[in-house]
Design an enzyme around this catalytic site. Sequence first.
Site: not given
Length: 773
Positions: A357-358, A488, A601
């Site tokens: 998805w980056d 995450e 994160k």
Amino acid sequence: MKNYIQAEEWNIIEEGFDPHLNKISESLFSLGNGRMGQRANFEESYSGDTLQGNYVAGVYYPDKTRVGWWKNGYPEYFAKVLNAANWMGLGIRLDGEELDLNLCKVTGFKRILNMKEGYLERSFNAELASGKQISVTAKRFFSIANDEIAALHYQLTALNFSGKLELTSFIDGDVKNQDSNYDEKFWDEVGRTQNDSGSYLTMRTKKTDFDVVTGVKTLVFTKAGQSQLSADTAVKDKYLAELTAVDLTAGEAVDIYKIATNLSSQNYDSAELTTSATAVLEAAVLKGFTALLEEQAAAWATKWEEGDIIIEGDVAAQQAIRFNIFQLNQTYTGKDARLNIGPKGFTGEKYGGSTYWDTEAYCIPFYLSTAPQEVSKNLLVYRYKHLEKAIENAQKLGFDKGAALYPMVTMNGEECHNEWEITFEEIHRNGAIAFAIFNYIRYTGDQSYLKEYGLEVLIGIARFWKQRVNWSEARQQYVMLGVTGPNEYENNVNNNWYTSTLAAWCLKYAVEATEIVKAEDPARYQEIAGKVNLEEAQEFADWKAVSENIYLPYDEEKGIFLQQDGFLDKEQTLVSELPASQRPINQKWSWDRILRSCFIKQADVLQGMYFFEDDYDMESLRRNFDFYESRTVHESSLSPCVHSILAAKLNDGEKAYEFYLRTSRLDLDDYNNDTEDGLHITSMAGTWMSIVEGFAGMRVRNNQLSFSPFLPEQWNSFSFNIGFRGVQLKIKVTRDDITIVNPAKTMMDINIFNQLHSVPAGETVIAWKGMAV
């Protein structure tokens, strides 16, 4: 954090050879051209620690998923971009003694990645065990002028002896991926040819049956003239070589040239691969190394004209942004809609080289502004062509009626990620794809994209979100259970604010997009509605009901959106209280400890506020930023850029600059101790965003560009080019003003500090704090 790369505006420079840093440097000095690429491995033999890597875009292998237990809906395989044939190998023996930098004394070692002209140069002196001393200079590049060509020039000079050089120039297809299961090798040899035009080795992938031919022509010159090479008669599987021996005279150079091509069955008929490779290689050899390098420099000059960012007064920042832009342009050129952007590009094998998805969340904005419109459009078309696979992925998980779940990781549209908490739960990727469609149309004005491609994707995504929520009698709202947000370090949570916010927006946008197509092209709307069996009245009612009644956790006392249910039940420790010895926590803590901590994160709530910033006032943004930033450890490469942009919006220059430097030098300084695995290509687009959307404050509102810039204290000025709807604008920000040059033949209206300025065709406007000068 490492600090051995010298700061220089146009070059990445390493002086001195430290074997412990070699794999990091192999990543940093990688080369590519969108079609193929290579880590910065040495041409000559090296027995030290190295990660050999040569890659051909789009060629992959479905390696069997390995888990201790299996769940329904699990992907059968993990797709991997393959380590391909090594074309640049040179075996060098001096009077029978092999040149190996791991076994000799190395002095004067220097590597330079010339980003302005697109080549890698390396030089060193070596003293062998016998006392023989040599000097070597090597230069190589992957052509972006002709993405089927790569070339190198290796010059060796004997310093204190005369003797015999035995040279083996080879293609080695007997390679494997670093993380292959059971050390399996993924290639079979299916053809070989050696003739006057060169050496050609054809390899075929197991299972996927991609054919790739690697062709090489080697030329050797001494002072006496050109040396002839002969085929190596010692036949080895998956290996081709040519041999020659030349006399070395102290002080005289031997010049070795290798010009190479990689062609795949993606673009050529397998039966014609060698014939096609011969034609490509012969034409390149006819031009010669020098002419090819000149073409490379010219092609890169065009790239830099379109997308350079110039920073005055801060060399480290200037080097960093150019490094990021350089690697992005090496990785993806947009010429082929079948290709996408892997998180490591051509610099390593981690994450399999597949699409995440980056691309939609981070890379689309960069290519929208710095490349022709077709480039970003091709990134979206890539997803459209995978729509049927996305519907199949959703069906495997129990969804129906055309619901589409795009994969977290893919090569061909099928999900191939092998961690359950990601595969099944990190579903916000669906929203990033929908937002990218909106972002593309907002930026380009290409409303026709909806009826051509976008609407079908948006309908499939909306159907997924409708089925993914459920009605909570207790809350009297729709809830989203069992998800993993961008953070995450939290798995299987309920009501992740970002995921639910994105889902609600997707449902609204799908209705809006449908209405647009229906109004502008009723016939096309009917065609799409029939194709996807759209039951407009019922489905629209369902989508609106969910989007208007979805539960979004919020804490009234603190005035913040809660990352998910129960977040405040965690012990609220700040990152500033973490000892340096405990970081990064993903390398120092157990997973159990991480999951129970409040540490984040990467941007999660703040990712949503970045996407939909116009929905939140500055005080709300400030409260959420202060709360979540102080708990974020930034152990994802995708995190600092979002924080930098939001800090800039909040006029926190110190934090904005700190996060910019961290995201831009993430790999150069090896912040997260993982650069040796490859570069963080997709996050590099975030570096560009930090400057253009952060420091320059660029937005698109009401079909106009808007800027609200400020200048970091460390900089004297910064400037950049922006392509917007067919016009290439030049923007410069100084301590006192912002200058906008419009070289086009049409006037452009631009909003600066909330004041509208008309920039006439071919003229320049200077503004200061919103007031024209």
